[in-house]
Design a protein around this motif. Structure first.
Motif, short mmCIF file in Angstrom:
data_model
loop_
_atom_site.label_atom_id
_atom_site.label_comp_id
_atom_site.label_asym_id
_atom_site.label_seq_id
_atom_site.Cartn_x
_atom_site.Cartn_y
_atom_site.Cartn_z
N GLU A 51 60.11 51.45 35.07
CA GLU A 51 59.73 52.65 35.82
C GLU A 51 60.89 53.65 35.87
N ASP A 93 61.01 55.31 32.57
CA ASP A 93 59.85 56.20 32.44
C ASP A 93 60.11 57.53 33.14
N ARG A 94 60.84 57.49 34.24
CA ARG A 94 61.14 58.72 34.99
C ARG A 94 62.32 59.49 34.39
N LYS A 95 63.36 58.76 34.05
CA LYS A 95 64.63 59.40 33.65
C LYS A 95 64.81 59.51 32.14
N PRO A 106 62.25 58.97 29.34
CA PRO A 106 60.94 58.65 28.72
C PRO A 106 61.01 58.53 27.21
N LYS A 115 54.92 47.27 31.89
CA LYS A 115 54.16 48.52 31.95
C LYS A 115 52.74 48.23 32.45
N HIS A 125 55.43 57.68 40.06
CA HIS A 125 55.85 59.09 40.05
C HIS A 125 54.81 59.90 39.27
N SER A 134 55.36 61.24 35.69
CA SER A 134 55.79 60.30 34.65
C SER A 134 54.68 60.01 33.65
N SER A 135 55.09 59.55 32.47
CA SER A 135 54.10 59.17 31.45
C SER A 135 53.34 57.93 31.90
N TYR A 147 52.31 57.32 34.98
CA TYR A 147 51.22 57.78 35.84
C TYR A 147 50.11 58.42 35.01
#
Length: 249
Positions: free
Chosen positions: A48, A51-53, A55, A176, A231, A234-235, A237
């Motif tokens: 995660e 994914d946020r920082k 991607p 994931k 988030h 994010s990809s 989400y």
């Protein structure tokens, strides 16, 4: 680098903190490190976070999965044995077609003629194959040295090296799926609690106003108790939303 930063943060203030590296085997045990409520593993937090920082770092996963799957099933010793067998056979053919024994064969015998032609056509290919095998062996040593995997006292195989990475990538991919499943369950809890509050508000309104109607008491409440949410930018989400649309059809 990310895994090392996570480990140093978790072990800060201890003798295990502020380290400059770690044993690669640790990568296969990240799913065993759980949160207090036992719903998330350390690897899920790592996924995660990436994914946020970062991607773009996760976009190479599909390609790496295919490559590592093939590499983890490779048997170098078997390949070396097969190469040595080919090399020995080529030496025998060369010795035969260049020896004086060819004079013992009949002039109409095509055996020596075919072997000579085969040897001449294969000689260049054999040289290229020898160079390729040599380069592969050098690359194997370089990679294992770079990751400090194996020593002269405790030698390790390149197969086990790739198997560690293959297991790590499988666990990362599974993380994931688990994160998306957690978000689905969170959304279900929110919907269930919202429905329950609506029923309670209607019941309270009926008790207070009877059939006269009137404003419903209460209002929207905080849904944080439903659990941590993904988030929204994010990809991960977006992947959840895409699957949710598919499930709702």
């Amino acid at each position: 680098t990310i895994m090392l930063a996570f480990g140093n943060h978790m072990n800060s203030g201890t003798r295990k903190g502020a380290t400059y590296g770690f044993d690669l085997k640790i990568l296969t045990g990240l799913t065993a490190v759980k949160s207090f409520d036992n719903t998330r593993s350390l690897l899920m937090y790592v996924y995660e976070f990436c994914d946020r920082k970062y991607p773009n770092a996760l976009k190479v996963l599909p390609e790496l999965m295919d490559t590592l799957k093939s590499a983890s099933s490779m048997e170098v010793e078997t390949l070396k044995t097969a190469y040595q067998r080919i090399q020995d056979n080529m030496k025998e053919i060369k010795a035969l077609v260049t020896s004086d024994e060819i004079e013992n064969y009949d002039m109409d015998d095509r055996f020596i003629m075919v072997l000579t032609k085969f040897h001449k056509a294969s000689e260049g290919k054999m040289k290229r194959m020898t160079m390729t095998v040599s380069n592969v062996m050098v690359s194997i040593k370089r990679v294992m040295k770079k990751y400090s995997y194996g020593t002269d006292e405790e030698p390790k195989t390149i197969e086990s090296f790739f198997q560690i990475w293959w297991k790590f990538m499988q666990d990362l991919s599974a993380s994931k799926e688990k994160l998306i499943q957690l978000e689905k369950e969170r959304q279900k809890r929110i919907a269930k609690r919202k429905k329950q509050r609506e029923k309670e508000k209607k019941k309270a309104a009926h008790a207070k106003y009877g059939n006269k109607g009137g404003p419903l008491p209460g209002g929207p409440k905080n849904e944080e108790e439903a659990g941590p949410e993904l988030h929204k930018g994010s990809s991960l989400y977006r992947e959840f939303q895409k699957r949710k649309k598919f499930d709702d059809k």
